[in-house]
Scaffold this motif. Structure first.
Motif: not given
Length: 342
Positions: A4-27
């Protein structure tokens, strides 16, 4: 392996992205939420990587259409990629059901051995990966090689690139290959890994061949007993009843039991399968797996053999890891993982 790839916003308004991998989507969703809470992020989007079936054609009028599979987070990603390459898009559809067969131990061993031989011939690792991508017959293995090649070209740490696919290679193999990709003795580590996998595969084959004959014999005996009780015995006993003979008490009781089994066959089958299902659930539970592996080493005759085998595997793997690493804690953990006994 779910990615999965996610994007999040910091408290100062900066957008960050990341990629995670696992056996379970809910995990993975749980991990992302924990990261957001810990760092005071606000999650904006979570996208899961899917497999898309595409059909495209080149610019030429007489060119044949090309059909294949491509993993991406959105359909637009696949569309844009083919447009940039100059292909005419006929159709791009997401696969509704992804039934993929994981590569066997033999296929993984073959990959490590081929890579080891090519590294000894001083071939670049990028060329080896390109060869393996074109040669791999297993779709999961092919996609895994593509993903590793892409990560390494983007500068991702070799250990992270391989550990992301530990569900395919196994934790020990992934760690060893990742360690080799960033060490100075890459060919030696691949060769050691290939020897370990070959020995492990040979041990499993020997154990399987030793157990298959008694297993088949026991199954055939059980089938013969069921056939006798449910068909042969009732027919013989009913023949005597039609002739007016009085059945002995034990024979009459057995005939009643046979009728009961025939009338409730499905219920009795489910009841007989229940212990095996319970044992499987117990084995999958972390605490249950530890108890199972603990008693495995206490079995008569075989227990001592298993115990010595685990110690030998641990020592061999620890030696290989420790000789190519400056730390001692992580090699101990990986060597313990390689034994396969919790």
């Amino acid at each position: 392996m779910v990615e999965v790839k996610f994007s999040a916003q910091k408290s100062n308004g900066q957008i960050i992205t990341g990629v995670l991998a696992d056996d379970s989507y809910w995990a993975l969703r749980k991990q992302i939420k924990e990261i957001a809470v810990k760092n005071n992020y606000r999650i904006k989007k979570i996208e899961r990587k899917y497999t898309y079936r595409y059909k495209v054609r080149g610019k030429g009028v007489n060119e044949k259409s090309i059909v294949g599979l491509q993993r991406a987070y959105t359909r637009d990603e696949v569309t844009e990629a083919f447009r940039l390459l100059g292909y005419q898009i006929i159709s791009i559809r997401k696969k509704l059901f992804e039934f993929t067969t994981k590569p066997s131990h033999g296929e993984i061993l073959n990959f490590v051995q081929i890579t080891s031989d090519m590294l000894e011939e001083s071939l670049p690792f990028s060329e080896i990966l390109s060869f393996l991508i074109n040669d791999a017959s297993n779709q999961v293995l092919k996609e895994t090689f593509k993903d590793i090649s892409k990560d390494l070209k983007q500068g991702v740490d070799g250990e992270k690139a391989f550990m992301k696919h530990q569900a395919v290679f196994g934790r020990f193999t992934s760690y060893m290959l990742g360690l080799g990709s960033k060490s100075g003795n890459m060919a030696e580590i691949y060769s050691s890994t290939a020897k370990f996998l070959e020995r492990s595969l040979q041990f499993k084959k020997s154990l399987r061949s030793a157990l298959i004959t008694p297993s088949v014999t026991i199954l055939l005996l059980i089938a013969a007993c069921i056939w006798y009780v449910t068909y042969i015995f009732p027919e013989t006993a009913k023949l005597f009843l039609r002739m007016g003979a009085k059945l002995p008490p034990m024979t009459a009781f057995t005939l009643k039991m046979s009728d009961f089994i025939g009338a409730n066959a499905i219920v009795l089958l489910l009841i007989s399968l229940a212990p095996f299902v319970a044992l499987y659930i117990f084995y999958k539970n972390p605490r249950g797996r530890i108890l199972f592996d603990q008693y495995l080493m206490k079995l008569p005759l075989l227990g001592d053999l298993f115990h010595k085998t685990y110690i030998e595997i641990f020592c061999r793997v620890f030696y290989t890891l420790y000789s190519g690493s400056a730390v001692s804690i992580l090699p101990i953990k990986i060597a313990a993982e390689a034994t396969g006994n919790r």
